[in-house]
Design an enzyme around this catalytic site. Structure first.
Site, PDB file in Angstrom:
ATOM      1  N   HIS A 130       6.058  -0.238   0.831  1.00 29.34           N
ATOM      2  CA  HIS A 130       6.270   1.175   0.547  1.00 29.34           C
ATOM      3  C   HIS A 130       5.722   1.994   1.712  1.00 29.34           C
ATOM      4  O   HIS A 130       4.641   1.687   2.228  1.00 29.34           O
ATOM      5  CB  HIS A 130       5.497   1.515  -0.733  1.00 29.34           C
ATOM      6  N   ASN A 177       2.354   8.972  -2.349  1.00 27.44           N
ATOM      7  CA  ASN A 177       3.465   8.084  -2.662  1.00 27.44           C
ATOM      8  C   ASN A 177       4.754   8.912  -2.603  1.00 27.44           C
ATOM      9  O   ASN A 177       4.861   9.933  -3.293  1.00 27.44           O
ATOM     10  CB  ASN A 177       3.261   7.512  -4.072  1.00 27.44           C
TER      11      ASN A 177
END
Length: 506
Positions: free
Chosen positions: A144, A172
């Site tokens: 990620h 995130n």
């Protein structure tokens, strides 16, 4: 985009109802790269790729489309490293720091320094090849691309201990509740020991927005790499400079080329006689970094190769690199490096990495002094053009001539129109350049590497040029930058222009 941070990553101008123009920074410069219409791909009435929670907001999708066009297709955006995009969005220089092997002991200070200079940062955990974006029990996601939105020391006080804790704020990109759940996460007990004033300074919130805090020790233990893109002043907005950005990098840029039989000498693995034909750039680091415990200077060198006309997909990039050599004062003769003496000096260990990448960069921590940077291809006689950029914390003296200055000097003294300089012509040229260089350094009183208008006029007088006010204003307009300052290359070009005008009347 992140909270408390904005950067001019692209200029977006609506030209008409259906045509949009976007600018990206590629190959060291900003430029108009593509124009596109406002049609966006959809699936079942919804945007197929990047989208916003606000259904009436489309800037991010249009930006993504422009970048996809720049890379050939949307598929061209799949995978890769965040720093490649950050380079293109800012025209900056990227570094990658490994958190598992050979960890830099000063990494937090480097990240803090980068944050204060407006650098973009990202971090990631190596993906699991069997599971796409695997979620871990600590709330993190493998494979990620997280963005780092703040780097700070946090003042805490509890019954057993008080002091500063190095913290990193991370986001995130999903922007939801999938966040780190360990120490210093949202509503964790560690925040009970932070004063309300300190919380406000950190902009602390506890929302399900994908953004969270983590201690640097946990950060280094759980993430695998950090990518940092250092940006220059052109990429920062006025708001950035007035808010959290406390410092800016001093950046010097040179364009050069490797020419077969002339300046394409290859690396030092090949006969040294050819290696020393590569372009050379000398930099003098005068002052150590503020607060540096080792009394040293930070310098980031980036070598970027330009696209080649006849390159194929298989050999898109040449294998390039550079070496750095300390220059003892006794081998500088009249400001010129004595190659024979330089060959006997030792290369600084570990600074000669080569790879077939578009850009190679390295961060150095050096004692003040003069150094020689030698960019090269790995093999001799490989031709390409390149851009060399040097980022320093303090002003420095970087010597070397750009392509325009070299061509002008050749034209000025190539009396026989051969396209080459003979020995006498070269000796005459070097004598003139030495006079101009002495005048330039004498009047650069603040050591900034540039002359303001008053210093420029005085330097011209010292060089033997007494000119009218009208000509002086014209020269400043042509060769001065936006701050009305003159770099050494441009000073030489101005002197050449004056010399040509004078020669017509002799």
């Amino acid at each position: 985009m992140t909270k408390n941070f904005s950067i001019n990553i692209a200029n977006i101008d609506v030209i008409s109802r259906q045509t949009i123009s976007k600018s990206f920074g590629r190959f060291g410069k900003w430029g108009q790269c593509c124009k596109l219409n406002d049609l966006l791909p959809t699936i079942n009435g919804k945007l197929a790729f990047m989208n916003s929670v606000d259904r009436d907001e489309f800037w991010s999708a249009l930006f993504e489309k422009a970048y996809a066009k720049l890379n050939g297709s949307y598929e061209g955006l799949s995978g890769g490293r965040p720093c490649t995009a950050m380079d293109d969005f800012t025209g900056g220089v990227s570094e990658i720091f490994d958190l598992k092997e050979n960890v830099n002991p000063h990494l937090f200070d480097i990240m803090l320094q980068g944050f204060e200079r407006g650098s973009l940062m990202a971090c990631s955990i190596e993906p699991n090849p069997q599971i796409v974006e695997q979620r871990l029990s600590n709330g993190l996601v493998k494979g990620h691309a997280y963005s780092i939105t703040m780097v700070k020391y946090c003042e805490i006080k509890n019954p057993r201990w008080s002091g500063r804790v190095p913290l990193v704020r991370i986001r995130n990109p999903w922007g939801n509740e999938v966040e780190w759940n360990g120490a210093w996460s949202d509503k964790s007990q560690e925040w009970n020991y932070v004063t309300p004033d300190e919380r406000r300074n950190l902009g602390l919130t506890f929302d399900h927005d994908g953004e969270f805090w983590i201690s640097f020790s946990d950060f280094a233990q759980n993430f695998d790499s950090v990518e940092m893109t250092n940006v220059n002043l052109e990429s920062l907005t006025e708001k950035d400079l007035n808010n959290h950005i406390k410092h800016k990098w001093e950046v010097k840029v040179f364009e050069g080329s490797w020419k077969k039989g002339l300046t394409a000498g290859g690396c030092a693995n090949y006969p040294t006689a050819t290696f020393w034909n590569n372009p050379k750039y000398y930099i003098t680091l005068k002052d150590e970094d503020d607060g540096d415990r080792d009394m040293k200077c930070t310098m980031i060198v980036a070598l970027l190769q330009k696209p080649r006309k006849n390159a194929t997909a298989e050999n898109k990039n040449l294998t390039i690199g550079f070496s750095l050599h300390p220059v003892p004062p006794n081998i500088l003769v009249g400001g010129v490096l004595n190659d024979k003496a330089l060959r006997s000096t030792l290369e600084i260990k570990g600074l000669t990495h080569y790879a077939n990448h578009r850009q190679m960069s390295h961060r150095f921590h050096l004692t003040p002094g003069t150094y020689c940077i030698i960019p090269s291809t790995f093999k001799p006689d490989e031709e390409a053009e390149f851009i060399l950029r040097v980022f320093c914390e303090k002003p420095n003296d970087l010597s070397g001539f750009g392509k325009s200055a070299c061509r002008s000097m050749l034209a000025m003294l190539d009396f026989d129109k051969s396209g080459k300089l003979g020995f006498e012509e070269f000796f005459h040229l070097w004598s003139i350049i030495s006079i101009w260089k002495t005048a330039y350094r004498r009047h650069d009183k603040d050591g900034s590497g540039k002359l303001n208008g008053y210093e420029f006029r005085d330097a011209l007088l010292t060089s033997g040029f007494q000119i009218s006010n009208n000509l002086f204003v014209n020269l400043m307009t042509i060769y001065g930058d936006e701050q009305r300052e003159i770099a050494f290359d441009d000073f030489v070009l101005a002197c050449i222009r004056i010399s040509k005008v004078i020669s017509k009347f002799i």
